[in-house]
Design a protein around this motif. Structure first.
Motif, PDB file in Angstrom:
ATOM      1  N   GLY A  84       0.867  -1.362   0.157  1.00 43.94           N
ATOM      2  CA  GLY A  84      -0.031  -0.036   0.090  1.00 43.94           C
ATOM      3  C   GLY A  84       1.253   1.183  -0.018  1.00 43.94           C
ATOM      4  O   GLY A  84      -0.403   2.466  -0.309  1.00 43.94           O
ATOM      5  N   LEU A  85       1.864   1.375   0.226  1.00 44.32           N
ATOM      6  CA  LEU A  85       2.983   2.406   0.178  1.00 44.32           C
ATOM      7  C   LEU A  85       3.045   2.988  -0.845  1.00 44.32           C
ATOM      8  O   LEU A  85       2.834   4.367  -1.358  1.00 44.32           O
ATOM      9  N   GLY A  86       3.078   2.324  -2.276  1.00 45.92           N
ATOM     10  CA  GLY A  86       2.530   2.675  -3.990  1.00 45.92           C
ATOM     11  C   GLY A  86       1.339   3.819  -3.574  1.00 45.92           C
ATOM     12  O   GLY A  86       1.905   4.752  -4.293  1.00 45.92           O
ATOM     13  N   THR A  87       0.475   3.792  -2.835  1.00 38.20           N
ATOM     14  CA  THR A  87      -0.888   4.201  -3.105  1.00 38.20           C
ATOM     15  C   THR A  87      -0.709   5.574  -2.058  1.00 38.20           C
ATOM     16  O   THR A  87      -0.854   6.544  -2.870  1.00 38.20           O
ATOM     17  N   GLN A  88       0.148   5.405  -0.682  1.00 39.83           N
ATOM     18  CA  GLN A  88       0.266   6.288   0.095  1.00 39.83           C
ATOM     19  C   GLN A  88       1.289   7.421  -0.936  1.00 39.83           C
ATOM     20  O   GLN A  88       0.504   8.456  -0.437  1.00 39.83           O
ATOM     21  N   LEU A  89       2.054   6.914  -1.313  1.00 38.41           N
ATOM     22  CA  LEU A  89       3.090   8.066  -1.774  1.00 38.41           C
ATOM     23  C   LEU A  89       1.871   9.000  -3.012  1.00 38.41           C
ATOM     24  O   LEU A  89       1.951   9.594  -3.296  1.00 38.41           O
ATOM     25  N   ILE A  90       1.360   8.534  -3.982  1.00 40.33           N
ATOM     26  CA  ILE A  90       0.453   8.402  -4.930  1.00 40.33           C
ATOM     27  C   ILE A  90      -0.778  10.113  -4.393  1.00 40.33           C
ATOM     28  O   ILE A  90      -0.421  10.453  -4.864  1.00 40.33           O
ATOM     29  N   GLU A  91      -1.366   9.085  -2.955  1.00 39.62           N
ATOM     30  CA  GLU A  91      -2.017  10.043  -2.879  1.00 39.62           C
ATOM     31  C   GLU A  91      -1.917  11.040  -2.309  1.00 39.62           C
ATOM     32  O   GLU A  91      -2.422  12.838  -2.052  1.00 39.62           O
ATOM     33  N   TRP A  92       0.138  11.254  -1.702  1.00 41.48           N
ATOM     34  CA  TRP A  92       0.752  12.860  -1.244  1.00 41.48           C
ATOM     35  C   TRP A  92       1.008  13.519  -2.449  1.00 41.48           C
ATOM     36  O   TRP A  92       0.473  14.470  -1.788  1.00 41.48           O
ATOM     37  N   ALA A  93       1.080  12.775  -3.593  1.00 40.16           N
ATOM     38  CA  ALA A  93       1.313  13.751  -5.048  1.00 40.16           C
ATOM     39  C   ALA A  93       0.068  14.664  -5.900  1.00 40.16           C
ATOM     40  O   ALA A  93       0.194  15.356  -5.137  1.00 40.16           O
ATOM     41  N   ILE A  94      -1.156  13.583  -5.449  1.00 34.01           N
ATOM     42  CA  ILE A  94      -2.031  14.135  -5.507  1.00 34.01           C
ATOM     43  C   ILE A  94      -2.668  15.369  -4.578  1.00 34.01           C
ATOM     44  O   ILE A  94      -2.870  16.507  -4.964  1.00 34.01           O
ATOM     45  N   ASP A  95      -2.843  14.708  -3.700  1.00 34.85           N
ATOM     46  CA  ASP A  95      -2.628  15.758  -2.102  1.00 34.85           C
ATOM     47  C   ASP A  95      -2.214  17.636  -2.457  1.00 34.85           C
ATOM     48  O   ASP A  95      -2.696  18.623  -2.285  1.00 34.85           O
ATOM     49  N   THR A  96      -0.511  17.388  -2.671  1.00 30.33           N
ATOM     50  CA  THR A  96       0.173  18.148  -2.348  1.00 30.33           C
ATOM     51  C   THR A  96      -0.056  19.271  -3.986  1.00 30.33           C
ATOM     52  O   THR A  96       0.089  20.364  -4.205  1.00 30.33           O
ATOM     53  N   SER A  97      -0.463  18.133  -4.945  1.00 32.65           N
ATOM     54  CA  SER A  97      -0.554  19.000  -5.887  1.00 32.65           C
ATOM     55  C   SER A  97      -1.785  19.901  -6.035  1.00 32.65           C
ATOM     56  O   SER A  97      -1.714  21.238  -6.370  1.00 32.65           O
ATOM     57  N   ARG A  98      -3.325  19.271  -5.799  1.00 27.88           N
ATOM     58  CA  ARG A  98      -4.506  19.937  -5.862  1.00 27.88           C
ATOM     59  C   ARG A  98      -4.111  21.658  -4.336  1.00 27.88           C
ATOM     60  O   ARG A  98      -3.899  22.390  -4.557  1.00 27.88           O
ATOM     61  N   GLU A  99      -2.955  21.040  -3.617  1.00 29.52           N
ATOM     62  CA  GLU A  99      -2.307  22.610  -2.699  1.00 29.52           C
ATOM     63  C   GLU A  99      -2.319  23.693  -3.195  1.00 29.52           C
ATOM     64  O   GLU A  99      -2.245  24.703  -2.789  1.00 29.52           O
ATOM     65  N   GLN A 100      -1.087  23.010  -4.380  1.00 28.44           N
ATOM     66  CA  GLN A 100      -0.174  23.466  -5.338  1.00 28.44           C
ATOM     67  C   GLN A 100      -1.213  24.310  -6.291  1.00 28.44           C
ATOM     68  O   GLN A 100      -0.654  25.085  -7.191  1.00 28.44           O
TER      69      GLN A 100
ATOM     70  N   ARG B 236      -1.704  -0.820 -14.426  1.00 21.31           N
ATOM     71  CA  ARG B 236      -2.702  -1.607 -13.752  1.00 21.31           C
ATOM     72  C   ARG B 236      -3.006  -0.582 -12.469  1.00 21.31           C
ATOM     73  O   ARG B 236      -4.164  -0.329 -11.995  1.00 21.31           O
ATOM     74  N   PHE B 237      -2.272  -0.242 -11.627  1.00 20.14           N
ATOM     75  CA  PHE B 237      -1.873  -0.060 -10.697  1.00 20.14           C
ATOM     76  C   PHE B 237      -2.302   1.705 -10.589  1.00 20.14           C
ATOM     77  O   PHE B 237      -3.279   2.565  -9.628  1.00 20.14           O
ATOM     78  N   TYR B 238      -1.989   2.398 -11.610  1.00 19.03           N
ATOM     79  CA  TYR B 238      -2.404   3.585 -11.921  1.00 19.03           C
ATOM     80  C   TYR B 238      -4.167   4.010 -12.009  1.00 19.03           C
ATOM     81  O   TYR B 238      -4.488   4.809 -11.783  1.00 19.03           O
ATOM     82  N   GLU B 239      -4.000   3.075 -12.558  1.00 16.66           N
ATOM     83  CA  GLU B 239      -6.124   3.003 -13.476  1.00 16.66           C
ATOM     84  C   GLU B 239      -6.852   2.425 -11.830  1.00 16.66           C
ATOM     85  O   GLU B 239      -7.686   3.322 -11.816  1.00 16.66           O
ATOM     86  N   ARG B 240      -6.279   1.849 -10.599  1.00 18.10           N
ATOM     87  CA  ARG B 240      -6.742   1.513 -10.027  1.00 18.10           C
ATOM     88  C   ARG B 240      -7.257   3.456  -9.133  1.00 18.10           C
ATOM     89  O   ARG B 240      -8.026   2.985  -8.181  1.00 18.10           O
ATOM     90  N   LEU B 241      -6.071   4.193  -8.989  1.00 18.40           N
ATOM     91  CA  LEU B 241      -5.881   5.354  -8.534  1.00 18.40           C
ATOM     92  C   LEU B 241      -6.919   6.196  -9.149  1.00 18.40           C
ATOM     93  O   LEU B 241      -6.564   7.296  -8.528  1.00 18.40           O
ATOM     94  N   GLY B 242      -7.210   5.557 -10.060  1.00 18.48           N
ATOM     95  CA  GLY B 242      -8.363   6.778 -10.635  1.00 18.48           C
ATOM     96  C   GLY B 242      -7.727   7.319 -12.496  1.00 18.48           C
ATOM     97  O   GLY B 242      -8.389   8.180 -12.624  1.00 18.48           O
ATOM     98  N   PHE B 243      -6.247   7.315 -12.730  1.00 20.72           N
ATOM     99  CA  PHE B 243      -6.013   7.853 -13.541  1.00 20.72           C
ATOM    100  C   PHE B 243      -6.369   7.488 -14.660  1.00 20.72           C
ATOM    101  O   PHE B 243      -6.583   5.845 -15.065  1.00 20.72           O
ATOM    102  N   THR B 244      -6.025   7.211 -16.408  1.00 16.21           N
ATOM    103  CA  THR B 244      -6.614   7.291 -17.189  1.00 16.21           C
ATOM    104  C   THR B 244      -5.441   7.599 -18.514  1.00 16.21           C
ATOM    105  O   THR B 244      -5.014   7.984 -18.800  1.00 16.21           O
ATOM    106  N   ALA B 245      -5.765   6.526 -19.733  1.00 16.14           N
ATOM    107  CA  ALA B 245      -4.441   6.222 -20.394  1.00 16.14           C
ATOM    108  C   ALA B 245      -4.878   6.764 -21.654  1.00 16.14           C
ATOM    109  O   ALA B 245      -5.317   6.833 -22.276  1.00 16.14           O
TER     110      ALA B 245
END
Length: 150
Positions: free
Chosen positions: A98-114, A132-141
């Protein structure tokens, strides 16, 4: 995040970051863990730029993940600011935790803050698990990427 800390990378983290960057078939071809000079110089440049965020995930005093988040002001999309996530790596011992998810969520949250309206990333076309990992997190190709070696 429990015992996980996500913080800005410092020069002492560079050996662990480079080891993770080199720990797969693609990275093994691109990275040079035996010569940290270029990485240390790059981290110094990145750390001086307020639009660059190189972070590490640390668990029990050990660097177990990393990514780079770049904030890019722009004119397109009605003057939208976007962010780009690069260099996402998780230590082999931590994959699936779940670490990858936590890192990407950090990046998304920081992006919003910026003030970003869009988060984008690229992933080598051979990395189907990552896709598949990025798609599960809502990213689209949604785009086809191109690169030119200089």
């Amino acid at each position: 995040m429990g015992d996980l800390e996500i913080r800005s990378a410092v020069s002492d983290d560079v050996p662990a970051i480079v080891a993770m960057l080199a720990d797969d078939p693609l990275g093994a071809q691109r990275e040079s863990p035996d010569d940290l000079g270029p990485y240390l110089a790059a981290l110094e440049r990145l750390s001086a730029d307020p639009n660059q965020h190189v972070v590490v995930a640390v668990r029990q005093g050990r660097v177990v993940g990393t990514l780079q988040l770049t904030i890019i002001p722009g004119l397109s999309r009605r003057g939208a600011t976007r962010s780009i996530i690069e260099g996402v790596r998780i230590h082999a011992d931590e994959r699936g935790s779940g670490l990858g998810t936590q890192l990407i969520e950090w990046a998304i949250d920081t992006s919003r803050e910026q003030g970003c309206q869009l988060v984008q990333l690229t992933s080598d076309r051979t990395r189907s698990d990552a896709h598949r990992f990025y798609e599960r997190l809502g990213f689209t190709a949604s785009h086809t990427g191109f690169k030119l070696q200089l």
